[in-house]
Design an enzyme around this catalytic site. Structure first.
Site, PDB file in Angstrom:
ATOM      1  N   GLU A 157       0.668  -1.010  -0.002  1.00 27.69           N
ATOM      2  CA  GLU A 157       0.107   0.087   0.161  1.00 27.69           C
ATOM      3  C   GLU A 157       0.807   1.126  -0.001  1.00 27.69           C
ATOM      4  O   GLU A 157       1.803   1.586   0.895  1.00 27.69           O
ATOM      5  CB  GLU A 157      -0.702  -0.076   1.282  1.00 27.69           C
ATOM      6  CG  GLU A 157      -1.978   1.172   1.284  1.00 27.69           C
ATOM      7  CD  GLU A 157      -3.170   1.090   2.258  1.00 27.69           C
ATOM      8  OE1 GLU A 157      -3.104  -0.116   2.784  1.00 27.69           O
ATOM      9  OE2 GLU A 157      -3.515   2.008   2.702  1.00 27.69           O
TER      10      GLU A 157
ATOM     11  N   HIS B 111      -2.152  10.245  -0.587  1.00 25.35           N
ATOM     12  CA  HIS B 111      -2.248   9.073  -1.167  1.00 25.35           C
ATOM     13  C   HIS B 111      -2.403   8.791  -2.566  1.00 25.35           C
ATOM     14  O   HIS B 111      -1.881   7.982  -3.179  1.00 25.35           O
ATOM     15  CB  HIS B 111      -3.541   8.493  -0.535  1.00 25.35           C
ATOM     16  CG  HIS B 111      -3.576   7.011  -0.468  1.00 25.35           C
ATOM     17  ND1 HIS B 111      -2.958   6.119   0.485  1.00 25.35           N
ATOM     18  CD2 HIS B 111      -4.453   6.109  -1.132  1.00 25.35           C
ATOM     19  CE1 HIS B 111      -3.388   4.943   0.150  1.00 25.35           C
ATOM     20  NE2 HIS B 111      -3.940   4.975  -0.988  1.00 25.35           N
TER      21      HIS B 111
ATOM     22  N   LYS C 245      -7.344  -0.242  11.633  1.00 28.74           N
ATOM     23  CA  LYS C 245      -6.656  -0.792  10.286  1.00 28.74           C
ATOM     24  C   LYS C 245      -5.523  -0.019  10.108  1.00 28.74           C
ATOM     25  O   LYS C 245      -4.492  -0.428   9.448  1.00 28.74           O
ATOM     26  CB  LYS C 245      -8.035  -0.518   9.165  1.00 28.74           C
ATOM     27  CG  LYS C 245      -7.256  -1.493   7.971  1.00 28.74           C
ATOM     28  CD  LYS C 245      -6.400  -0.493   7.156  1.00 28.74           C
ATOM     29  CE  LYS C 245      -6.166  -1.392   5.772  1.00 28.74           C
ATOM     30  NZ  LYS C 245      -5.421  -0.468   4.868  1.00 28.74           N
TER      31      LYS C 245
ATOM     32  N   ASP D 129       3.857 -14.358  11.831  1.00 27.14           N
ATOM     33  CA  ASP D 129       2.251 -14.437  11.748  1.00 27.14           C
ATOM     34  C   ASP D 129       1.324 -13.430  11.939  1.00 27.14           C
ATOM     35  O   ASP D 129       1.088 -13.135  13.003  1.00 27.14           O
ATOM     36  CB  ASP D 129       2.041 -15.646  12.485  1.00 27.14           C
ATOM     37  CG  ASP D 129       0.633 -16.239  12.096  1.00 27.14           C
ATOM     38  OD1 ASP D 129      -0.192 -15.435  11.409  1.00 27.14           O
ATOM     39  OD2 ASP D 129       0.294 -17.385  12.646  1.00 27.14           O
TER      40      ASP D 129
END
Ligand code: NAD
Length: 431
Positions: A86, A384, A270, A286
């Protein structure tokens, strides 16, 4: 050796070419040629190694690996490897780490490295007395559990405690749950804990007369918490037309939104995980386990909320904290078998799971601040979009210098869409 500095002298890291960045990194962190090749993509996990890791292997899957800069964690400069597809994440973390330097960087610590192994005990006649029988044998059970992993035991880890919970009401009726608290030292610990609960189950059945069905660790690793805090000096927050006070107050109001509303909290967390996962992945850990733990912890009060807190100190500076479970290791799993993961640890000069968790939680806090600051001011899309436009340009088929040119045009037209990118490329080809 670790980073002597988090940025090159007189030139910005991001302005260097790929080879120059690698060269600087190798010098700063004292990396070997093999480690540098593993980080640089020339070497790393090959399909033959991968074939021993999972089933039905046909190849490997690559992600971009970027280096976050400006991190000072517990007074130590750290260059942080982040594996993520991202755009904006590495830049956002680096920028916020620079702002946090104004207040002394990040202060991070972890609780004990204790994981929880669960046993579901069914078919017990009387649950309260079965529970007490197990607790009466607590010492004997812990002594037996201590025999299971001599390596962990020698390293000072192993079983720490035993708890028995009574689930009164479930779709399958009432049952007991035994928790084996297990210090896994520098491992993530899932295999170690799963082995321990599987081996201990027959003894538990013999003591309480029930049937042990599920024997597995809990990813709600709430006895393995990582915590970070930072202070951003008020004046460091001002930029463009935004005053420092307006940025701070916008961040506080935006954080309050996440603290009060699960719909916002999910996206807020998030953003934290953008930073957390990127380092978790780069070190071969993990990330599903870390994700599961983080979100379960965020809902521990019964209402899903923000993992971080933001406020201000007496001088009006912005202060932030992040507390979350972080079950990560530097031994076991892929952490040692993946060459890039090994090189990533070397780059950060990390030799304990606790040290790794301190870096990860600090990056999570920085990433959280990056999103809050953008949302509280110019919005998330401005920064972004420029990076996103490059991905759209590549997806549309742009190559070499076309990528930057096409991305620039998409941004200036405020239409960052693949159909438009393809159309522009067609026009260029025919002009
Ligand atoms: P592991 O079993 O490969 O390594 C841990 C072992 O390494 C310990 O038991 C110990 O014997 C040894 N060891 C050597 N040096 C050590 C040190 N300094 N500190 C601690 N142990 C040391 O791996 P693990 O960490 O037990 O398990 C991690 C793996 O389990 C990951 O690949 C994860 O994906 C997987 N897994 C996860 C889940 C889950 O999260 N629910 C379930 C099953 C498996």
């Amino acid at each position: 050796m670790g980073a002597a500095s988090t940025q090159p002298q007189g030139v910005k890291f991001y302005e260097l070419g790929l080879d120059e960045r690698r060269e600087w990194l190798g010098q700063q962190a004292g990396l070997s040629a093999d480690e540098l090749a593993a980080l640089g993509g020339a070497a790393g996990l090959d399909p033959e190694q991968a074939d021993h890791m999972i089933e039905n292997v046909v190849g490997t899957f690559n992600l971009p690996l970027g280096i976050a800069q400006h991190f000072i964690i517990n007074d130590r400069p750290v260059l942080v490897p982040m594996a993520i597809e991202e755009p904006s994440v590495v830049a956002g973390a680096s920028f916020m780490a620079r702002l946090a330097q104004s207040g002394g960087g990040f202060h991070a610590h972890v609780s004990a490295g204790e994981m929880i192994g669960q046993m579901q005990i069914l078919d017990v006649d009387d649950l309260p007395s079965a529970r007490l029988k197990l607790l009466e044998q607590r010492q004997a059970l812990l002594e037996e559990a201590a025999q299971i992993d001599p390596v962990l035991q020698r390293l000072g880890g192993g079983p720490r405690d035993l708890q028995v919970r009574l689930i009164e009401d479930s779709p399958a009726g009432p049952f007991l749950v035994l928790h084996l608290i297990y210090d896994v030292r520098d491992a993530m610990g899932a295999n170690a804990v799963n082995t321990a609960v599987e081996r201990l189950a027959p003894r538990v059945e013999a003591i309480c007369g029930g049937r042990v069905l599920f024997r597995i660790l809990s990813n709600l690793a709430d006895r393995r918490l990582a915590r970070a805090r930072c202070t951003v000096r008020l004046e460091a927050l001002a930029f463009g037309e935004f005053s420092a006070e307006s940025v701070r107050d916008g961040i506080l109001a935006g954080w309050a939104f996440a603290a009060a509303d699960p719909y916002r909290a999910a996206t807020h967390n998030k953003g934290i995980m953008n930073g957390v996962d990127a380092v978790v992945i780069a070190t071969g850990n993990d990330w599903r386990a870390v994700e599961a733990g983080a979100h379960a912890y965020a809902a521990r009060s019964g209402r899903y909320t923000s993992l971080s807190t933001w406020g201000q100190d007496a001088a009006g500076n912005l202060v932030g904290t992040l507390e979350m479970p972080l079950a990560v290791g530097i031994v076991g799993g892929a952490t040692r078998s993946h060459p890039t993961a090994r090189a990533a640890l070397q780059l950060m000069d990390i030799h304990t799971a606790a040290g790794l968790a301190e870096v990860i939680v600090s990056v999570g806090l920085a990433q959280n601040l990056a999103a809050l600051r953008a949302l509280a001011t110019e919005g998330i899309q401005r920064g972004h979009m420029t990076l996103h436009a490059r991905q759209v340009a590549i997806a549309a088929g742009a190559q070499g210098s076309e990528i930057e040119r096409l991305a620039g045009q998409l941004v200036s037209e405020k239409t960052v869409r693949i159909d438009r990118a393809e159309e522009i490329l067609r026009q260029w080809k025919h002009s």
